[in-house]
Design a protein around this motif. Structure first.
Motif, short mmCIF file in Angstrom:
data_model
loop_
_atom_site.label_atom_id
_atom_site.label_comp_id
_atom_site.label_asym_id
_atom_site.label_seq_id
_atom_site.Cartn_x
_atom_site.Cartn_y
_atom_site.Cartn_z
N UNK A 33 0.85 -1.20 0.00
CA UNK A 33 0.00 0.00 0.00
C UNK A 33 0.88 1.25 0.00
N UNK A 34 0.31 2.33 -0.49
CA UNK A 34 0.98 3.63 -0.51
C UNK A 34 0.27 4.51 0.51
N UNK A 35 1.03 5.24 1.30
CA UNK A 35 0.38 6.11 2.28
C UNK A 35 1.11 7.43 2.45
N UNK A 36 0.35 8.43 2.82
CA UNK A 36 0.92 9.75 3.14
C UNK A 36 0.92 9.89 4.66
N UNK A 37 2.04 10.29 5.23
CA UNK A 37 2.11 10.55 6.66
C UNK A 37 2.33 12.06 6.79
N UNK A 38 1.29 12.76 7.18
CA UNK A 38 1.35 14.24 7.16
C UNK A 38 2.16 14.79 8.31
N UNK A 39 3.01 15.75 7.99
CA UNK A 39 3.74 16.49 9.02
C UNK A 39 4.83 15.72 9.73
N UNK A 55 12.18 -1.58 8.15
CA UNK A 55 11.74 -1.72 9.55
C UNK A 55 10.30 -2.23 9.55
N UNK A 56 9.95 -2.93 10.64
CA UNK A 56 8.58 -3.44 10.78
C UNK A 56 7.81 -2.50 11.72
N UNK A 57 6.66 -2.06 11.27
CA UNK A 57 5.85 -1.10 12.02
C UNK A 57 4.41 -1.57 12.13
N UNK A 58 3.71 -1.01 13.11
CA UNK A 58 2.26 -1.15 13.10
C UNK A 58 1.72 0.19 12.64
N UNK A 59 0.88 0.16 11.64
CA UNK A 59 0.37 1.43 11.12
C UNK A 59 -1.15 1.47 11.21
N UNK A 60 -1.68 2.68 11.36
CA UNK A 60 -3.12 2.90 11.31
C UNK A 60 -3.38 3.76 10.09
N UNK A 61 -4.19 3.28 9.20
CA UNK A 61 -4.45 4.08 8.01
C UNK A 61 -5.93 4.09 7.67
N UNK A 62 -6.31 5.14 6.95
CA UNK A 62 -7.70 5.30 6.52
C UNK A 62 -7.78 4.92 5.06
N UNK A 63 -8.55 3.93 4.79
CA UNK A 63 -8.68 3.45 3.41
C UNK A 63 -9.53 4.42 2.60
N UNK A 64 -9.04 4.77 1.46
CA UNK A 64 -9.83 5.63 0.57
C UNK A 64 -10.72 4.75 -0.27
N UNK A 65 -11.96 5.10 -0.32
CA UNK A 65 -12.89 4.31 -1.13
C UNK A 65 -12.86 4.73 -2.59
N UNK A 66 -12.59 6.00 -2.79
CA UNK A 66 -12.56 6.52 -4.16
C UNK A 66 -11.32 7.37 -4.34
N UNK A 67 -10.94 7.56 -5.55
CA UNK A 67 -9.90 8.54 -5.83
C UNK A 67 -8.49 8.02 -5.65
N UNK A 68 -8.27 6.78 -6.04
CA UNK A 68 -6.89 6.30 -6.06
C UNK A 68 -6.52 5.45 -4.87
N UNK A 69 -5.24 5.09 -4.82
CA UNK A 69 -4.80 4.13 -3.82
C UNK A 69 -3.84 4.75 -2.81
N UNK A 70 -3.87 6.06 -2.68
CA UNK A 70 -2.99 6.72 -1.71
C UNK A 70 -3.79 6.95 -0.43
N UNK A 71 -3.37 6.29 0.64
CA UNK A 71 -4.13 6.35 1.90
C UNK A 71 -3.50 7.33 2.87
N UNK A 72 -4.29 7.72 3.87
CA UNK A 72 -3.79 8.58 4.95
C UNK A 72 -3.32 7.68 6.07
N UNK A 73 -2.04 7.79 6.44
CA UNK A 73 -1.53 7.01 7.56
C UNK A 73 -1.44 7.97 8.75
N UNK A 74 -2.16 7.67 9.83
CA UNK A 74 -2.21 8.63 10.94
C UNK A 74 -1.39 8.18 12.15
N UNK A 75 -1.06 6.90 12.23
CA UNK A 75 -0.22 6.45 13.35
C UNK A 75 0.81 5.46 12.83
N UNK A 76 2.04 5.57 13.34
CA UNK A 76 3.06 4.57 13.03
C UNK A 76 3.78 4.22 14.33
#
Ligand SMILES: [Zn+2]
Length: 251
Positions: A33-39, A55-76
């Motif tokens: 998956x591709x994700x943006x981690x803001x800030x 590195x191995x991480x646990x991530x929390x991301x918001x799946x986008x239903x529309x508009x491409x495959x770039x997700x918002x990752x809010x926690x790492x």
């Protein structure tokens, strides 16, 4: 949008706009998956990881239903940094090759948990101080097998003669040729020894944990490296930067 938590290896990151990061992950449950981690670049303390490659991480991301495959990752959250790999240039170079190759060969959001487990097993393998080259050959063979790219090595791809001896590897045909079929074809092929064919077959049919102690002679190791690298080059349009580096360093 539903929030989703999953384990993820970092394949690659690149700066995105002023302070954000674009990351390519290989996750256990969703594949690549591709994700943006803001800030994250001006507020790293808000995040529990700097997202170093492999590195191995646990991530929390918001799946986008529309508009491409770039997700918002809010926690790492960093689960395993593989410090034992990072402190050695040869090991780092091989680990970088593992994630580089995976990033190039898998499609986005095509989950395959055995591939996640393979990467995990091989990074642990490097961490224990085992032979990097042996690890790389096991990784390549297993990865090709899981992706369905593994060449035919049990019989001649042209005439179906089983276990030809001598045998020649033909990249474009995706398998081995017997001496007769090879002589009637143009193009480059590599001769493969019985030992190399046996090792390829053994790795295909064994669990990674049973292969960690497997011994490979120098001749077979060199032949495997040549044939598998040629195979990788055939599948990828550009030579991987990590492979160029491995070759330059003589690793
Ligand atoms: Zn043949």
């Amino acid at each position: 949008m539903a929030a989703t938590k999953t384990q993820a290896f970092v394949l690659k990151t690149q700066d995105y706009r002023d302070t954000s990061l674009l990351a390519y992950f290989y996750t256990r449950d969703y594949g690549k998956i591709h994700g943006i981690i803001r800030g994250i670049r001006d507020g790293r303390e808000r995040y529990g990881s700097t997202l170093e490659p492999f590195s191995l991480n646990e991530i929390l991301f918001y799946r986008r239903r529309r508009g491409g495959d770039l997700h918002q990752v809010t926690q790492v959250e960093l689960l395993e940094p593989f410090f034992g790999v990072r402190e050695d240039l040869e090991r780092v170079s091989y680990a970088s090759y593992f994630v580089d190759l995976l990033n190039q060969l898998v499609e986005v959001e095509d989950p395959h948990p055995p591939i996640f487990d393979l990467l995990s097993d091989l990074l642990w393998f490097l961490q224990t101080g085992a032979s990097c080259r042996r690890g790389a050959r096991i990784y390549e063979i297993k990865l090709f097998e899981l992706l369905g790219f593994m060449p035919e090595i049990r019989s001649c791809v042209a005439c179906r003669t089983p276990s030809p001896d001598p045998a020649y590897f033909d990249t474009a045909l995706g398998g081995i040729l017997c001496g007769h079929c090879r002589s009637s074809r143009d193009g480059a092929s590599l001769s493969l020894s019985k030992g190399t064919l046996h090792f390829l077959d053994h790795v295909r049919n064994s669990a990674v944990r049973d292969l960690l102690g497997v011994k490979v002679s120098e001749g077979v190791g060199k032949e495997l490296e040549r044939v598998l690298r040629r195979f990788v080059d055939f599948y990828l349009s550009n030579k991987l930067k990590s492979v160029v580096f491995l070759e330059k360093m003589g690793f």
